[in-house]
Every structure is written in structure tokens, then in C-alpha cells.
Design an enzyme around this catalytic site. Structure first.
Site, PDB file in Angstrom:
ATOM      1  N   SER A 180      51.207  39.658  47.612  1.00  0.00           N
ATOM      2  CA  SER A 180      50.490  38.590  46.918  1.00  0.00           C
ATOM      3  C   SER A 180      51.052  37.195  47.165  1.00  0.00           C
ATOM      4  O   SER A 180      50.337  36.216  47.028  1.00  0.00           O
ATOM      5  CB  SER A 180      50.464  38.870  45.418  1.00  0.00           C
ATOM      6  OG  SER A 180      51.773  39.084  44.927  1.00  0.00           O
ATOM      7  N   HIS A 208      45.097  42.797  45.901  1.00  0.00           N
ATOM      8  CA  HIS A 208      44.543  41.691  46.698  1.00  0.00           C
ATOM      9  C   HIS A 208      43.671  42.163  47.849  1.00  0.00           C
ATOM     10  O   HIS A 208      43.040  41.353  48.508  1.00  0.00           O
ATOM     11  CB  HIS A 208      45.673  40.797  47.222  1.00  0.00           C
ATOM     12  CG  HIS A 208      46.272  39.974  46.139  1.00  0.00           C
ATOM     13  ND1 HIS A 208      45.715  38.787  45.720  1.00  0.00           N
ATOM     14  CD2 HIS A 208      47.337  40.191  45.347  1.00  0.00           C
ATOM     15  CE1 HIS A 208      46.437  38.293  44.736  1.00  0.00           C
ATOM     16  NE2 HIS A 208      47.429  39.127  44.478  1.00  0.00           N
ATOM     17  N   LYS A 239      40.184  40.462  40.529  1.00  0.00           N
ATOM     18  CA  LYS A 239      40.286  39.432  41.570  1.00  0.00           C
ATOM     19  C   LYS A 239      38.949  39.337  42.315  1.00  0.00           C
ATOM     20  O   LYS A 239      38.024  38.734  41.804  1.00  0.00           O
ATOM     21  CB  LYS A 239      41.481  39.733  42.469  1.00  0.00           C
ATOM     22  CG  LYS A 239      42.809  39.732  41.669  1.00  0.00           C
ATOM     23  CD  LYS A 239      44.008  39.990  42.535  1.00  0.00           C
ATOM     24  CE  LYS A 239      45.250  40.315  41.725  1.00  0.00           C
ATOM     25  NZ  LYS A 239      45.798  39.198  40.967  1.00  0.00           N
TER      26      LYS A 239
END
Ligand code: PMP
Length: 391
Positions: A180, A208, A239
Site C-alpha cells: 500500500s 489494493h 477501496k
């Protein structure tokens, strides 16, 4: 109130070192541009990779769910808080991920904690990359299993750890899919080879990579064509998926076990209907609007090349996360502050989130940025970088 002077002293030290941060409230929705302190700026700090947070279909799904099922669920999943829509979402995610089953938890953070704190015992060992996310580190702190840390993406170091731990019953290698803070991708094919050679299991945290890598955003395992060879995939719904939540994609046994033993799952109230319905809609959109991922990657290449050409140090990034590494923590915050005055919101990140001496401004492009916005952001980086003698 008296009693917290010791905390105040520490905060004072942080202020003196230029490391004290205040939260930055947004006065708009989470778009490619956001309003901060009355001013519209280009957003380069969100994880809204595909621009789904404010997709009309997600909003509509959330509103409909509130109207039909209310604002909250009133219970944990294991007592009275499982709605049909929770299980429908889990089935949809399992089909999407090509796994036997999934279990949705309140966040990616708690998903990692639930797995790592529950599935291993003192007979086992967990083997973890040194730069894994805080939720993995905290999950490992909660397990009774032995721990081994290997050097970041270093396969010789991983192999040594595997050789040194052959006496344990089960060995679980855990890695972020995309790291990340640096935006590099874990060398999963090599990790899988080693794990298979030494008969270890693998867990990938795809926070991610969910919605970013693999076909339709299925993640790192799919990206490397390793379906069926990674034991546990943790994804996030917070996300690229645009809402909130985490999920564990694995076998039915892992799902059933977590339902009984995963403490964050057992002891915390389930997702409200609006969240669940919006997540479900988002998974459909991942399948129906692949052009969002194309735009994300096109923007990634454009922006990364722009930063390179300006002479910034961007590390080993291979993904939409591109760090602009400046070293000193105070300098990173200075760069971030300067950028904000120039109309760009890109947060400075310092120790302990990244190692000392590797402070950075982390940039994240999304599918919703236009080339004009990114060009404007590059101009701001050039100005701020020169002003602070970084380039
Ligand atoms: N894993 C990684 C690698 C992350 O970056 C994050 C979010 N910062 C998480 C897990 C936690 O995900 P969530 O925000 O859904 O709790």
C-alpha cells in the site's frame, strides 16, 4: 481534564518534529476533485480507484435498501443480523473470485484480523513480509502461532524462513498483493512455487488489488493466473469497490470456521443494508464496466511517466499507487501542504506508517481523473518540487 499530560507531551514532540497532522475534512463527495476548506482541489489521495463511491447505481441501490430494510441490522451476523442480502453478496463474491465460499466482514482490517487470529494454533507458524499492512501485523500479534518475518519481497529470505520452520504443523505465508505504501506487486508466482515446494499455505491481502488487478479486478491471484493455488484471499470492499467492508475468499471450511471463531465477525454488528446493497451493485459494475479499469491503468501510466520525467523518486511502483519519496517526514508534509495551496490534495506519509527516512507524498490516480486534471497536478508537483529543492 487532568491525567493525559503524558500524551500531551508526546504530541508536543510530534509538533516540534513537524509530524503532527490534523484530519482533513472533505466538504464534497469523494470525486476526482474534492472541496477542502472551501476550495476545489484535485484528489490524489483516495482509494476510490474506479470512481465507484458516487456511482449513480451504487447510490440508488443504497437508497432502495434503506427504504426496504432500514438503516441498521440490529445484531451481529451470528445472532439475528444476517439478512438474505448478506448471503447473496457472499455468493456473488465467491463466483467472482472463483472460490468455494466467501465471508464478508466489517472491513478489510477486521477480515485480516479474523483470519490470522483464529486459524492457527501454537503448533503452527505464520511467515510474513516485513512490509505487510498494519492489519496483518496486528492479526499476527493476536495469534498463538510462532512468527517469522521475511525481508520485503525477498525470495531467498522467504525460502530461509520456510527451511527453518519445517517442524511446525501448518505454515502460512502471508503477503499483501499490492503493497500500500510503495505500489509494488508481490511476486506471487515465486511465492506460490516456494510455498508448494515446502508444503506451506498462502494468504494474500488484496486490499489494493481488488478491482485493480486481474480480469475485471479479481485481484493478484487472477492477475498471475494462480487461481486454485492460493489458500486464502482477503479482499476489501472499501477501496476500488467504493463502499466499506472486507471479505475472505477461500474454502467452505474456512468460511464456516470464521463464522464460529473469527472474533471480529462474531462480536461486531453486521453491515447495514445500504452498505451491503451498494457493495453488491459494485460487483455487478466490475463485470459490466471493464472500461473503468482501462481508464485507471491508462491514467496510471500517464501520471507515473510524468512524475518520472520531472525527476521525482517514485520507488518500485507498478500500480496506481505512486509514492513521491522525499526522505524526511517534515519535508513530506511540507510538500503536501505546498501542493494543497497549488490545488492538489496528496497526503504526506511519514514514520511509523513508512520506515524512517522514507517519508513520501503518496499519490493515487483513479479512473475518474481526466488527463487535464493529471497534467495540472503534474504542474503543481513541478512547482512545489522546485520550490522545496526536491527536484
Ligand atoms: N490491507 C491493506 C494492504 C490496506 O491498505 C488496507 C487499508 N488501508 C486494509 C487491509 C484494510 O482495509 P479496510 O480499509 O477495508 O479496512
Amino acid at each position: 481534564m487532568k491525567g493525559f499530560e503524558y500524551l500531551e507531551r508526546e504530541l508536543q514532540d510530534m509538533k516540534q518534529a513537524g509530524l503532527f497532522r490534523t484530519l482533513v475534512p472533505l466538504e464534497s463527495d469523494q470525486g476526482a476533485k474534492v472541496v477542502i476548506d472551501g476550495k476545489e482541489v484535485i484528489q490524489l489521495s483516495s482509494n476510490n480507484y474506479l470512481g465507484l463511491t458516487n456511482h449513480p447505481r451504487l447510490k440508488q441501490a443504497a437508497v432502495k435498501a434503506v427504504e426496504a430494510y432500514g438503516a441498521g441490522t440490529g445484531s451481529v451476523r451470528t445472532i439475528a443480523g444476517t439478512f438474505c442480502m448478506h448471503e447473496e453478496l457472499e455468493k456473488k463474491l465467491a463466483a467472482f473470485k472463483h472460490t468455494e465460499a466467501t465471508l464478508v466482514l466489517q472491513s478489510g482490517f477486521t477480515a485480516n484480523q479474523a483470519v490470522l487470529s483464529s486459524i492457527l494454533t501454537e503448533e503452527d507458524v505464520v511467515i510474513s513480509d516485513e512490509l505487510n499492512h498494519a492489519s496483518i501485523i496486528d492479526g499476527i500479534r493476536l495469534t498463538k502461532a510462532a512468527r517469522k518475518i521475511y525481508q520485503h519481497v525477498d525470495m531467498a529470505s522467504l525460502e530461509s524462513a520456510l527451511k527453518e520452520t519445517q517442524q511446525y504443523r501448518k505454515r502460512l505465508v502471508v503477503t499483501d498483493g499490492i503493497f500500500s505504501m510503495d505500489g509494488n506487486i508481490a511476486p506471487l508466482p515465486e511465492i506460490v512455487e516456494l510455498a508448494e515446494k515446502y508444503d506451506a499455505m498462502i494468504m494474500v491481502d488484496d486490499a489494493h488489488a481488488s478491482g485493480v488487478l486481474g480480469r475485471n479486478g479479481r485481484g493478484t491471484v487472477d492477475h498471475f493466473d494462480l487461481n486454485g493455488r492460493v489458500h486464502i484471499q482477503v479482499g476489501t470492499l472499501s477501496k476500488a469497490v467504493g463502499v466499506l467492508g472486507g471479505y475472505v475468499a477461500s474454502t467452505r471450511a474456512v468460511r464456516d470456521y470464521l463464522i464460529h471463531k473469527g472474533r471480529p465477525f462474531l462480536f461486531s454488528t453486521s453491515h447495514p443494508p445500504a452498505v451491503t446493497a451498494a457493495c453488491s451493485e459494485a460487483v455487478d459494475i466490475l463485470l459490466e464496466e471493464p472500461e473503468r479499469m482501462d481508464r485507471l491503468w491508462d491514467n496510471t501510466t500517464f501520471f507515473k511517466q510524468g512524475l518520472h520525467q520531472l525527476g521525482f523518486a517514485t520507488g518500485k511502483s507498478e500500480t496506481p499507487i505512486t509514492p513521491v519519496i522525499v526522505g524526511d517526514g517534515a519535508k513530506a508534509h511540507e510538500l503536501s501542504d505546498k501542493l494543497l495551496t497549488l490545488g492538489v490534495f496528496a497526503q504526506g506519509i511519514a514514520f511509523p506508517t513508512v520506515p524512517k527516512g522514507a517519508a513520501r507524498v503518496r499519490t493515487i490516480v483513479t479512473a475518474n481523473h481526466t488527463k487535464e486534471m493529471l497534467q495540472e497536478a503534474l504542474h503543481a508537483f513541478e512547482k512545489a518540487g522546485k520550490h522545496l529543492s526536491i527536484i
